[in-house]
Design a protein around this motif. Structure first.
Motif, PDB file in Angstrom:
ATOM      1  N   LEU A  90      -4.124  -3.213   1.127  1.00 48.24           N
ATOM      2  CA  LEU A  90      -3.938  -1.632   1.297  1.00 48.24           C
ATOM      3  C   LEU A  90      -4.811  -0.853   0.448  1.00 48.24           C
ATOM      4  O   LEU A  90      -5.610   0.022   0.929  1.00 48.24           O
ATOM      5  CB  LEU A  90      -2.599  -1.231   1.221  1.00 48.24           C
ATOM      6  CG  LEU A  90      -2.332   0.180   1.680  1.00 48.24           C
ATOM      7  CD1 LEU A  90      -2.511   0.467   2.979  1.00 48.24           C
ATOM      8  CD2 LEU A  90      -0.762   0.517   1.173  1.00 48.24           C
ATOM      9  N   VAL A  91      -4.702  -0.762  -1.025  1.00 45.18           N
ATOM     10  CA  VAL A  91      -5.336  -0.209  -1.776  1.00 45.18           C
ATOM     11  C   VAL A  91      -6.954  -0.303  -1.831  1.00 45.18           C
ATOM     12  O   VAL A  91      -7.729   0.588  -2.093  1.00 45.18           O
ATOM     13  CB  VAL A  91      -4.814  -0.047  -3.095  1.00 45.18           C
ATOM     14  CG1 VAL A  91      -3.419   0.508  -3.307  1.00 45.18           C
ATOM     15  CG2 VAL A  91      -4.831  -1.345  -3.621  1.00 45.18           C
ATOM     16  N   LYS A  92      -7.094  -1.529  -1.319  1.00 43.15           N
ATOM     17  CA  LYS A  92      -8.599  -1.710  -1.195  1.00 43.15           C
ATOM     18  C   LYS A  92      -9.280  -1.374   0.040  1.00 43.15           C
ATOM     19  O   LYS A  92     -10.496  -1.543   0.391  1.00 43.15           O
ATOM     20  CB  LYS A  92      -9.190  -3.330  -1.443  1.00 43.15           C
ATOM     21  CG  LYS A  92      -8.804  -3.796  -2.824  1.00 43.15           C
ATOM     22  CD  LYS A  92      -9.317  -5.265  -3.081  1.00 43.15           C
ATOM     23  CE  LYS A  92      -8.430  -5.883  -2.447  1.00 43.15           C
ATOM     24  NZ  LYS A  92      -8.880  -7.526  -2.852  1.00 43.15           N
ATOM     25  N   ARG A  93      -8.447  -0.708   1.017  1.00 43.68           N
ATOM     26  CA  ARG A  93      -8.732  -0.563   2.299  1.00 43.68           C
ATOM     27  C   ARG A  93      -9.136  -1.519   3.272  1.00 43.68           C
ATOM     28  O   ARG A  93     -10.182  -1.262   4.109  1.00 43.68           O
ATOM     29  CB  ARG A  93      -9.723   0.869   2.379  1.00 43.68           C
ATOM     30  CG  ARG A  93      -9.267   2.134   1.654  1.00 43.68           C
ATOM     31  CD  ARG A  93     -10.329   3.153   1.623  1.00 43.68           C
ATOM     32  NE  ARG A  93      -9.696   4.318   0.911  1.00 43.68           N
ATOM     33  CZ  ARG A  93      -8.975   5.425   1.471  1.00 43.68           C
ATOM     34  NH1 ARG A  93      -8.793   5.215   2.649  1.00 43.68           N
ATOM     35  NH2 ARG A  93      -8.570   6.138   0.650  1.00 43.68           N
ATOM     36  N   SER A 137      -6.082  -0.671   7.261  1.00 41.38           N
ATOM     37  CA  SER A 137      -6.050   0.888   7.372  1.00 41.38           C
ATOM     38  C   SER A 137      -4.584   1.427   6.802  1.00 41.38           C
ATOM     39  O   SER A 137      -3.742   1.114   7.072  1.00 41.38           O
ATOM     40  CB  SER A 137      -6.070   1.181   8.839  1.00 41.38           C
ATOM     41  OG  SER A 137      -5.925   2.779   9.130  1.00 41.38           O
ATOM     42  N   PRO A 138      -4.983   2.451   5.709  1.00 41.58           N
ATOM     43  CA  PRO A 138      -3.827   3.042   5.028  1.00 41.58           C
ATOM     44  C   PRO A 138      -2.903   4.113   6.205  1.00 41.58           C
ATOM     45  O   PRO A 138      -2.031   4.286   5.691  1.00 41.58           O
ATOM     46  CB  PRO A 138      -4.110   3.793   3.957  1.00 41.58           C
ATOM     47  CG  PRO A 138      -5.763   4.068   4.307  1.00 41.58           C
ATOM     48  CD  PRO A 138      -6.139   3.242   5.263  1.00 41.58           C
ATOM     49  N   GLY A 139      -3.566   4.437   7.413  1.00 40.72           N
ATOM     50  CA  GLY A 139      -2.743   5.435   7.997  1.00 40.72           C
ATOM     51  C   GLY A 139      -2.643   6.650   7.245  1.00 40.72           C
ATOM     52  O   GLY A 139      -3.593   7.202   6.733  1.00 40.72           O
ATOM     53  N   GLU A 140      -1.153   7.094   7.298  1.00 39.14           N
ATOM     54  CA  GLU A 140      -1.079   8.387   6.544  1.00 39.14           C
ATOM     55  C   GLU A 140      -0.610   8.280   4.986  1.00 39.14           C
ATOM     56  O   GLU A 140      -0.180   9.076   4.385  1.00 39.14           O
ATOM     57  CB  GLU A 140       0.162   9.011   7.196  1.00 39.14           C
ATOM     58  CG  GLU A 140      -0.411   9.604   8.672  1.00 39.14           C
ATOM     59  CD  GLU A 140       0.998  10.312   9.385  1.00 39.14           C
ATOM     60  OE1 GLU A 140       1.966  10.577   9.053  1.00 39.14           O
ATOM     61  OE2 GLU A 140       0.651  10.906  10.565  1.00 39.14           O
TER      62      GLU A 140
END
Length: 302
Positions: free
Chosen positions: A289-292, A295-298
């Motif tokens: 998530l933090v590396k994208r 997608s992180p969305g909101e």
């Protein structure tokens, strides 16, 4: 950039064992609330986890400045927030910047809801620096219909991926939040307090079709901590607690007219090894998530 904050699993060979470390370019946070604390950089043994890291790195020291929690606004209002900041006064994220692993099966746990309270507090995953706030529904503050009987909060640097179907748990998708922890120790803690805990068991709660793991753990400073190391120890030294936790989370929405939650995996708690597996997998999801990589969305990544 968010990617620079990813805590990576590292390893180094020694004469006696292989060790691992999580490290970051940003400061990380330490307990307790309204106090400034520090301790040294940490490494952990791979043997503390049931799943080993696939990539070896060299072990590095962790940057460890003084940190503290800061309350803004009045409690039980829409403006109330508990922020985390480092010694220089810079805000940091309790979700992203507190290290997860401490070694020997010990993890950081961030208290959101103290035991014997009813305000439904949570990390604001969609706000900058992810402060702790009181949850809302239709613009109104949320409260449980009755007190929660344990300290409740999250494991930092974990994420239940809503795009990932867990084939072991009815193919349920994650709930898009950090992993929840139910801490069964005797002390009532404070919102924003960071504890060292050891996982003992886990319950696979299904909440409106989403997988919402509940890790049962105990703080290392609890008088009974040395007595409990796995699920069977909880029943021996805290008789009835696992059933009470399951029933509480199963039923708490019923007074609001909603259906009861349910539990997968035979409606029973799984053991420590399975809990460690969950933590490892959701930590890996957080890293993506933090590396994208997803997608992180909101969701806020800082």
């Amino acid at each position: 950039m968010a990617a620079t904050r990813v805590m990576m699993i590292t390893s180094v060979a020694s004469a006696s064992q292989t060790t691992s470390s999580f490290f970051t370019k940003r400061p990380f946070l330490l307990p307790p609330t309204h106090k400034v604390s520090t301790f040294n950089g940490l490494c952990f043994s791979k043997r503390a986890l049931s799943v080993k890291s696939k990539r070896p790195f060299s072990c590095n020291a962790i940057y460890n400045p003084q940190v503290q929690t800061i309350e803004q606004g009045q409690s039980e209002t829409l403006d109330y927030r508990v922020f985390f900041q480092d010694g220089s006064g810079k805000k940091v994220s309790p979700w992203h910047d507190v290290p997860l692993h401490l070694g020997d099966g010990v993890f950081h746990f961030i208290v959101e809801i103290p035991k014997e309270s009813s305000a439904k507090m949570e990390v604001a995953t969609d706000e900058a620096y992810t402060p702790i706030k009181q949850d809302t529904k239709k613009g109104k503050l949320r409260f449980y219909p009755y007190n929660i009987n344990w300290n409740y909060g999250l494991l930092p640097q974990t994420w239940e991926d809503p795009t990932h179907a867990n084939t072991e748990v009815e193919g349920a998708f994650g709930d898009n939040d950090p992993v929840d922890v139910v801490e069964i120790g005797e002390k009532q803690r404070k919102t924003g307090e960071v504890l060292k805990v050891k996982p003992l068991a886990a319950l696979a709660m299904i909440d409106e079709g989403e997988l919402d793991w509940k890790i049962v753990a105990i703080s290392l400073d609890d008088p009974k901590a040395h007595l409990v190391n796995d699920v069977e120890d909880v029943e021996k030294h805290f008789p009835g607690t696992l059933t009470a936790i399951r029933d509480w989370f199963r039923d708490y929405k019923i007074p609001d007219g909603k259906p009861a939650n349910r539990f997968a995996l035979g409606d029973k708690p799984v053991n420590k090894d399975y809990a460690l597996k969950i933590i490892q997998e959701t930590n890996e999801s957080w890293a993506k998530l933090v590396k994208r990589s997803v997608s992180p969305g909101e969701l806020s990544l800082f």
